[in-house]
Design a protein around this motif. Structure first.
Motif, short mmCIF file in Angstrom:
data_model
loop_
_atom_site.label_atom_id
_atom_site.label_comp_id
_atom_site.label_asym_id
_atom_site.label_seq_id
_atom_site.Cartn_x
_atom_site.Cartn_y
_atom_site.Cartn_z
N ILE A 270 0.84 -1.20 0.00
CA ILE A 270 0.00 0.00 0.00
C ILE A 270 0.87 1.25 0.00
O ILE A 270 0.64 2.20 -0.76
N ALA A 271 1.88 1.26 0.88
CA ALA A 271 2.78 2.42 0.96
C ALA A 271 3.47 2.67 -0.37
O ALA A 271 3.57 3.82 -0.83
N GLY A 275 2.97 6.02 -2.65
CA GLY A 275 4.12 6.91 -2.61
C GLY A 275 4.44 7.46 -1.24
O GLY A 275 4.85 8.61 -1.10
N MET A 276 4.28 6.65 -0.18
CA MET A 276 4.61 7.09 1.17
C MET A 276 5.43 6.00 1.86
O MET A 276 5.50 4.87 1.37
N ASN A 277 6.06 6.35 2.99
CA ASN A 277 6.79 5.31 3.70
C ASN A 277 5.82 4.46 4.52
O ASN A 277 4.68 4.85 4.76
N ARG A 282 1.01 3.24 8.01
CA ARG A 282 0.43 2.61 9.20
C ARG A 282 -0.25 3.64 10.11
O ARG A 282 -1.24 3.33 10.78
N ALA A 283 0.28 4.87 10.11
CA ALA A 283 -0.36 5.93 10.89
C ALA A 283 -1.75 6.23 10.32
O ALA A 283 -2.72 6.42 11.07
N ALA A 289 -8.79 3.14 11.47
CA ALA A 289 -9.36 2.21 12.45
C ALA A 289 -10.09 2.96 13.55
O ALA A 289 -11.19 2.57 13.98
N THR A 290 -9.52 4.07 14.00
CA THR A 290 -10.16 4.88 15.04
C THR A 290 -11.47 5.47 14.54
O THR A 290 -12.49 5.46 15.25
N ALA A 291 -11.45 5.97 13.30
CA ALA A 291 -12.66 6.58 12.75
C ALA A 291 -13.80 5.58 12.60
O ALA A 291 -14.97 5.92 12.78
#
Length: 314
Positions: A270-271, A275-277, A282-283, A289-291
């Motif tokens: 997914i990352a 285009g992200m680390n 995961r953040a 998940a919280t939402a």
């Protein structure tokens, strides 16, 4: 010197956030002064203020621009030498040279330089996110500046994460004019360069050391259609951030992550696709998940499917 030391990157980021930094703090990072990223605070000699990233990059690009001027003449001469042979190749009906395998960075860059030197109308590029170095900036300027001066239109697609890259934003600002457009989209699969609807370049390995040069008209037309499909769904780089929270409390990037989670992709995949680390990915997953009120990874997939968020346009 072409790269910041580890302490330099951290301290420069801290200075940008705070607006200034104590001289004593930057002593372990002389690279900051070598890059001219800090200047004395006129109100307090014990403090230093950060130079804006865009200005700092522009200052470092000046000597590169001079080098480009010298190398541009050599590139033009090379294009003139090979142009008769390229014309003969284009007339060939055998199709044997319509796909060429390019191995090694030097050969790939030579082919790209030749194609862009001959480009007269438009160049399309897809650039998934990666770490921008001074060397890659040099290569980009070498190819793009002469195109712009010849009146060639350039359209470039980035991922949304490019909006948080000061190097990419400064590079875009450095070249921006009516003939150059930059847009971003949530997900890009791979690099692509197309010149004049004639030749296209795509990589075949993740390390970017093997690429295909495509001159088959049907293949090139197909890749242009793929580009136009993504371009129509992309957001101008100068527009507002696409990470704003939607009415359902979930950002656009989290909608994209939710779609990939349901499809079964792991965090690393997914990352890479967005285009992200992995840490940032995961953040975002944790916020998602919280939402949705999820207590586990397995439950998160179920809640995404049940929530109906993937049926909505973010």
């Amino acid at each position: 010197m072409s790269e910041l030391c580890g302490d330099g990157s951290r301290l420069y980021a801290a200075a940008l956030r705070a607006g200034r930094i104590a001289r004593t703090e930057v002593e372990p990072a002389p690279c900051l002064m070598e890059f001219a990223l800090l200047h004395p605070d006129p109100d307090d000699p014990d403090w230093l203020r950060p130079v804006s990233p865009a200005l700092a990059l522009a200052q470092r690009l000046n000597p590169i621009e001079r080098e480009i001027t010298e190398r541009r003449r050599a590139a033009t001469d090379l294009a003139d030498i090979f142009e008769p042979f390229m014309a003969l190749s284009a007339q060939s009906t055998s199709g044997g040279d319509s796909i060429t395998v390019l191995e090694g960075g030097e050969r790939i860059n030579t082919a790209l330089n030749l194609a862009t030197a001959q480009c007269r109308t438009e160049m399309l590029t897809v650039q998934p996110s990666d770490r921008v170095s001074e060397r890659s900036v040099l290569r980009g300027l070498e190819r793009d500046r002469p195109l712009i001066e010849r009146g060639v239109r350039i359209r470039t697609l980035y991922q949304h994460t490019a909006r948080y890259s000061q190097e990419k934003l400064a590079y875009a600002a450095h070249l921006a004019d009516g003939k150059v457009e930059y847009r971003s989209i949530d997900e890009l699969v791979e690099r692509l360069i197309v010149c004049d609807e004639t030749v296209a370049f795509i990589p075949t390995r993740d390390d970017q050391q093997v690429a295909l040069e495509l001159r088959h008209p049907g293949l090139v037309r197909y890749l242009i259609k793929v580009f136009e499909f993504m371009w129509s769904r992309a957001v101008p780089l100068s527009a507002g951030t696409p990470y704003e929270t939607a009415p359902d409390g979930i950002t656009e990037i989290q909608h994209s992550i939710a779609k990939l989670l349901v499809e079964g992709h792991v965090d690393e995949a997914i990352a890479r696709r967005l285009g992200m680390n992995v840490r940032t990915c995961r953040a975002h997953i944790a916020k998602l998940a919280t939402a949705l009120g999820s207590g586990s990874r397995a439950q998160l997939g179920y809640l995404i499917a049940q929530s109906g968020i993937l049926k909505q346009e973010p």
